[in-house]
Design a protein around this motif. Structure first.
Motif, PDB file in Angstrom:
ATOM      1  N   GLY A 138       0.781  -1.239   0.000  1.00 30.00           N
ATOM      2  CA  GLY A 138       0.000   0.000   0.000  1.00 30.00           C
ATOM      3  C   GLY A 138       0.807   1.280   0.000  1.00 30.00           C
ATOM      4  N   GLU A 139       2.096   1.221  -0.403  1.00 29.96           N
ATOM      5  CA  GLU A 139       2.942   2.419  -0.404  1.00 29.96           C
ATOM      6  C   GLU A 139       2.945   3.015  -1.810  1.00 29.96           C
ATOM      7  N   ALA A 140       2.642   4.306  -1.918  1.00 29.56           N
ATOM      8  CA  ALA A 140       2.356   4.907  -3.215  1.00 29.56           C
ATOM      9  C   ALA A 140       3.561   4.926  -4.158  1.00 29.56           C
ATOM     10  N   THR A 141       4.750   5.289  -3.671  1.00 33.74           N
ATOM     11  CA  THR A 141       5.918   5.402  -4.536  1.00 33.74           C
ATOM     12  C   THR A 141       6.293   4.057  -5.140  1.00 33.74           C
ATOM     13  N   SER A 142       6.304   3.015  -4.320  1.00 38.93           N
ATOM     14  CA  SER A 142       6.657   1.687  -4.823  1.00 38.93           C
ATOM     15  C   SER A 142       5.615   1.164  -5.804  1.00 38.93           C
ATOM     16  N   ARG A 143       4.360   1.441  -5.544  1.00 38.83           N
ATOM     17  CA  ARG A 143       3.302   0.972  -6.448  1.00 38.83           C
ATOM     18  C   ARG A 143       3.359   1.716  -7.783  1.00 38.83           C
ATOM     19  N   GLY A 144       3.706   2.999  -7.744  1.00 38.44           N
ATOM     20  CA  GLY A 144       3.855   3.750  -8.982  1.00 38.44           C
ATOM     21  C   GLY A 144       4.998   3.217  -9.824  1.00 38.44           C
ATOM     22  N   PHE A 145       6.106   2.883  -9.164  1.00 38.25           N
ATOM     23  CA  PHE A 145       7.251   2.308  -9.865  1.00 38.25           C
ATOM     24  C   PHE A 145       6.890   0.948 -10.453  1.00 38.25           C
ATOM     25  N   LEU A 146       6.206   0.128  -9.679  1.00 40.74           N
ATOM     26  CA  LEU A 146       5.766  -1.176 -10.150  1.00 40.74           C
ATOM     27  C   LEU A 146       4.872  -1.038 -11.377  1.00 40.74           C
ATOM     28  N   SER A 147       3.975  -0.064 -11.349  1.00 44.78           N
ATOM     29  CA  SER A 147       3.069   0.148 -12.472  1.00 44.78           C
ATOM     30  C   SER A 147       3.847   0.475 -13.748  1.00 44.78           C
ATOM     31  N   GLN A 148       4.885   1.287 -13.636  1.00 42.97           N
ATOM     32  CA  GLN A 148       5.708   1.614 -14.801  1.00 42.97           C
ATOM     33  C   GLN A 148       6.398   0.374 -15.362  1.00 42.97           C
ATOM     34  N   VAL A 149       6.936  -0.464 -14.472  1.00 41.36           N
ATOM     35  CA  VAL A 149       7.623  -1.672 -14.921  1.00 41.36           C
ATOM     36  C   VAL A 149       6.644  -2.619 -15.613  1.00 41.36           C
ATOM     37  N   ARG A 150       5.435  -2.681 -15.090  1.00 36.06           N
ATOM     38  CA  ARG A 150       4.438  -3.579 -15.656  1.00 36.06           C
ATOM     39  C   ARG A 150       3.905  -3.100 -17.004  1.00 36.06           C
ATOM     40  N   SER A 151       3.702  -1.798 -17.150  1.00 37.42           N
ATOM     41  CA  SER A 151       2.875  -1.320 -18.254  1.00 37.42           C
ATOM     42  C   SER A 151       3.617  -0.638 -19.390  1.00 37.42           C
ATOM     43  N   LEU A 152       4.770  -0.021 -19.129  1.00 36.82           N
ATOM     44  CA  LEU A 152       5.447   0.728 -20.187  1.00 36.82           C
ATOM     45  C   LEU A 152       6.113  -0.215 -21.175  1.00 36.82           C
ATOM     46  N   PRO A 153       6.097   0.108 -22.464  1.00 34.50           N
ATOM     47  CA  PRO A 153       6.868  -0.673 -23.436  1.00 34.50           C
ATOM     48  C   PRO A 153       8.361  -0.503 -23.166  1.00 34.50           C
ATOM     49  N   ASP A 154       9.158  -1.403 -23.735  1.00 33.67           N
ATOM     50  CA  ASP A 154      10.593  -1.396 -23.430  1.00 33.67           C
ATOM     51  C   ASP A 154      11.240  -0.024 -23.621  1.00 33.67           C
ATOM     52  N   PRO A 155      11.071   0.655 -24.758  1.00 32.56           N
ATOM     53  CA  PRO A 155      11.715   1.972 -24.911  1.00 32.56           C
ATOM     54  C   PRO A 155      11.245   2.980 -23.868  1.00 32.56           C
ATOM     55  N   GLY A 156       9.936   2.982 -23.596  1.00 36.15           N
ATOM     56  CA  GLY A 156       9.404   3.933 -22.620  1.00 36.15           C
ATOM     57  C   GLY A 156       9.911   3.651 -21.219  1.00 36.15           C
ATOM     58  N   LEU A 157      10.054   2.369 -20.858  1.00 37.61           N
ATOM     59  CA  LEU A 157      10.562   2.024 -19.535  1.00 37.61           C
ATOM     60  C   LEU A 157      12.025   2.420 -19.395  1.00 37.61           C
ATOM     61  N   LEU A 158      12.824   2.204 -20.431  1.00 39.34           N
ATOM     62  CA  LEU A 158      14.233   2.595 -20.362  1.00 39.34           C
ATOM     63  C   LEU A 158      14.381   4.109 -20.246  1.00 39.34           C
ATOM     64  N   GLN A 159      13.552   4.842 -20.978  1.00 42.52           N
ATOM     65  CA  GLN A 159      13.593   6.297 -20.847  1.00 42.52           C
ATOM     66  C   GLN A 159      13.245   6.716 -19.424  1.00 42.52           C
ATOM     67  N   LYS A 160      12.215   6.088 -18.860  1.00 41.04           N
ATOM     68  CA  LYS A 160      11.793   6.443 -17.499  1.00 41.04           C
ATOM     69  C   LYS A 160      12.875   6.093 -16.479  1.00 41.04           C
ATOM     70  N   LEU A 161      13.530   4.943 -16.637  1.00 38.68           N
ATOM     71  CA  LEU A 161      14.598   4.575 -15.713  1.00 38.68           C
ATOM     72  C   LEU A 161      15.761   5.557 -15.801  1.00 38.68           C
ATOM     73  N   ALA A 162      16.106   5.977 -17.022  1.00 40.76           N
ATOM     74  CA  ALA A 162      17.187   6.952 -17.186  1.00 40.76           C
ATOM     75  C   ALA A 162      16.818   8.282 -16.554  1.00 40.76           C
ATOM     76  N   GLU A 163      15.562   8.696 -16.707  1.00 35.86           N
ATOM     77  CA  GLU A 163      15.104   9.945 -16.089  1.00 35.86           C
ATOM     78  C   GLU A 163      15.123   9.835 -14.564  1.00 35.86           C
ATOM     79  N   ARG A 164      14.744   8.680 -14.055  1.00 35.47           N
ATOM     80  CA  ARG A 164      14.754   8.485 -12.600  1.00 35.47           C
ATOM     81  C   ARG A 164      16.175   8.530 -12.048  1.00 35.47           C
TER      82      ARG A 164
END
Length: 405
Positions: free
Chosen positions: A306-332
């Motif tokens: 039930g922790e918001a930051t971890s759930r948001g990160f999990l959602s990105q890993v689950r849902s973003l396509p490979d290029p979008g996830l790599l961009q998000k990880l680099a931005e993070r």
């Protein structure tokens, strides 16, 4: 007397802060696992801080430089002794001749990451001080009780005289007795133990239940949804969520490590140090697949936390396509790996030695396989509870010994 603001005398590696914007979640799960102990794994630094805050009140100055000076003084009395992971500053203070309070309170005299930084939360949570920042701490109920104990009064007198500029007879002997490898006096040990394990609040209950296990929970035990005996279901759920989240974070860092290795090779070969998202996705296909697989297997555990930051990160890993996830990880990240608008490149901390991701790592004892390593406070609590019961701290260099005499 003038007081400056303490600042690091060296720049802390940016890699050590490669937290992907997830630091709040890391703190949350560690505190849900073992509330209120911060980075503490042996108890005597609590004494140093209580004494320092008391002296700061007497001098009418902020507690932070006093805390640094007191810790530096006890370390100075121990650095010529046998190797011990509780001793800090052996390199920094080698050959230091001026052990006056005025000198040790100066910026840059002691180490960048003093142990007292790990004491902020336990000092407050266990009732020894009041305040939200070390520099503004004031002695609270448990701290007053500690200072009133006869065994503390002579050491307090000697340190107070030293802080006022004196060189009181008996200070060196007292410093040795209360040094990082010193034995906590029985009366003080029992007081800290009571504050740690015997309260009626929820945090005390969680610490007490874990200490009653003796060992664990291990990462393997936390694979089961059934709690170990004595652990409440909501606590078990938090522990499982914390371990799953830390594993997910580490898997994401493994993706970035692979990208870094590829980009460093390009740099060494005098090639353009950049990768398109498609190129990056091909390079990290294996660790990226492992990251997504982990999210699929353990995502429900993270959601249950039930922790918001971890759930948001999990959602990105689950849902973003490979290029979008790599961009998000680099931005993070933006420390080792950077997103430059249309390509991925190296950040300012790229190529540095692979230290721990957390500045507190060097304050910790070695991990034990009996305790889930993802939540370092589990083993730290074991070390604390063992020493506070009168036995040798298993995290210390002399852990093979028997009950302290």
């Amino acid at each position: 007397m003038s007081w400056g603001i303490l600042a690091p005398d060296t720049v802390i590696s940016q890699r050590r802060q490669q937290n992907l914007g997830l630091a709040a979640a890391v703190r949350h799960f560690n505190d849900r696992a073992v509330p209120g102990i911060g980075g503490m794994w042996f108890p005597i630094p609590i004494l140093w801080s209580v004494l320092a805050v008391s002296i700061a009140e007497e001098l009418g100055v902020p507690a932070l430089p006093v805390g640094n000076a007191v810790e530096a003084r006890v370390m100075l009395g121990a650095i010529l002794g046998p190797p011990d992971r509780r001793v800090r500053g052996a390199r920094k203070m080698q050959g230091l001749a001026d052990s006056s309070f005025r000198n040790l309170a100066r910026c840059g005299t002691y180490v960048v990451q003093p142990i007292r930084m790990a004491m902020v939360q336990p000092l407050v949570a266990l009732g020894f001080v009041q305040g939200s920042r070390y520099g503004a701490f004031r002695i609270h109920t448990a701290g007053r009780r500690m200072l009133e104990l006869p065994v503390m009064q002579e050491f307090r007198r000697l340190l107070g005289a030293w802080a006022h500029g004196g060189r009181p007879h008996g200070l060196d002997a007292a410093i040795k007795a209360f040094g990082p490898g010193g034995r906590v006096p029985d009366e003080v040990r029992k007081l800290i133990r009571a504050r740690l394990l015997e309260g009626e609040d929820a945090g005390s209950a969680r610490r007490r239940n874990l200490a009653s296990l003796g060992a664990g929970p291990s990462a393997a035990q936390l694979e089961s949804s059934t709690p170990l005996p004595g652990i409440e279901p909501d606590h078990w759920s938090d522990l499982r969520a914390g371990v799953a989240f830390m594993d997910l974070r580490d898997a994401a860092l493994a993706v970035l490590d692979r990208l870094e290795q590829r980009l460093l090779r390009l740099r060494d070969d005098n090639q353009p140090v950049r990768l398109s998202l498609d190129e990056a996705a091909k390079e990290v296909a294996a660790p990226l697949s492992a990251l997504r697989s982990l999210a699929s297997r353990q995502g429900d555990r993270i959601d249950a936390g039930g922790e918001a930051t971890s759930r948001g990160f999990l959602s990105q890993v689950r849902s973003l396509p490979d290029p979008g996830l790599l961009q998000k990880l680099a931005e993070r990240d933006a420390t080792v790996i950077l997103w430059r608008g249309d390509y991925i490149t190296l950040g300012p901390a790229a190529g540095e030695s692979r230290g721990g991701a957390d500045p507190d790592d060097e304050n910790r004892p070695p991990a034990s396989d009996a305790f889930a390593p993802q939540l370092f406070r589990l083993y730290n609590l074991r070390c604390l509870a063992t020493e506070l019961s009168g036995r040798v701290n298993p995290g210390s260099r002399d852990a093979a010994g028997e009950v302290q005499s």
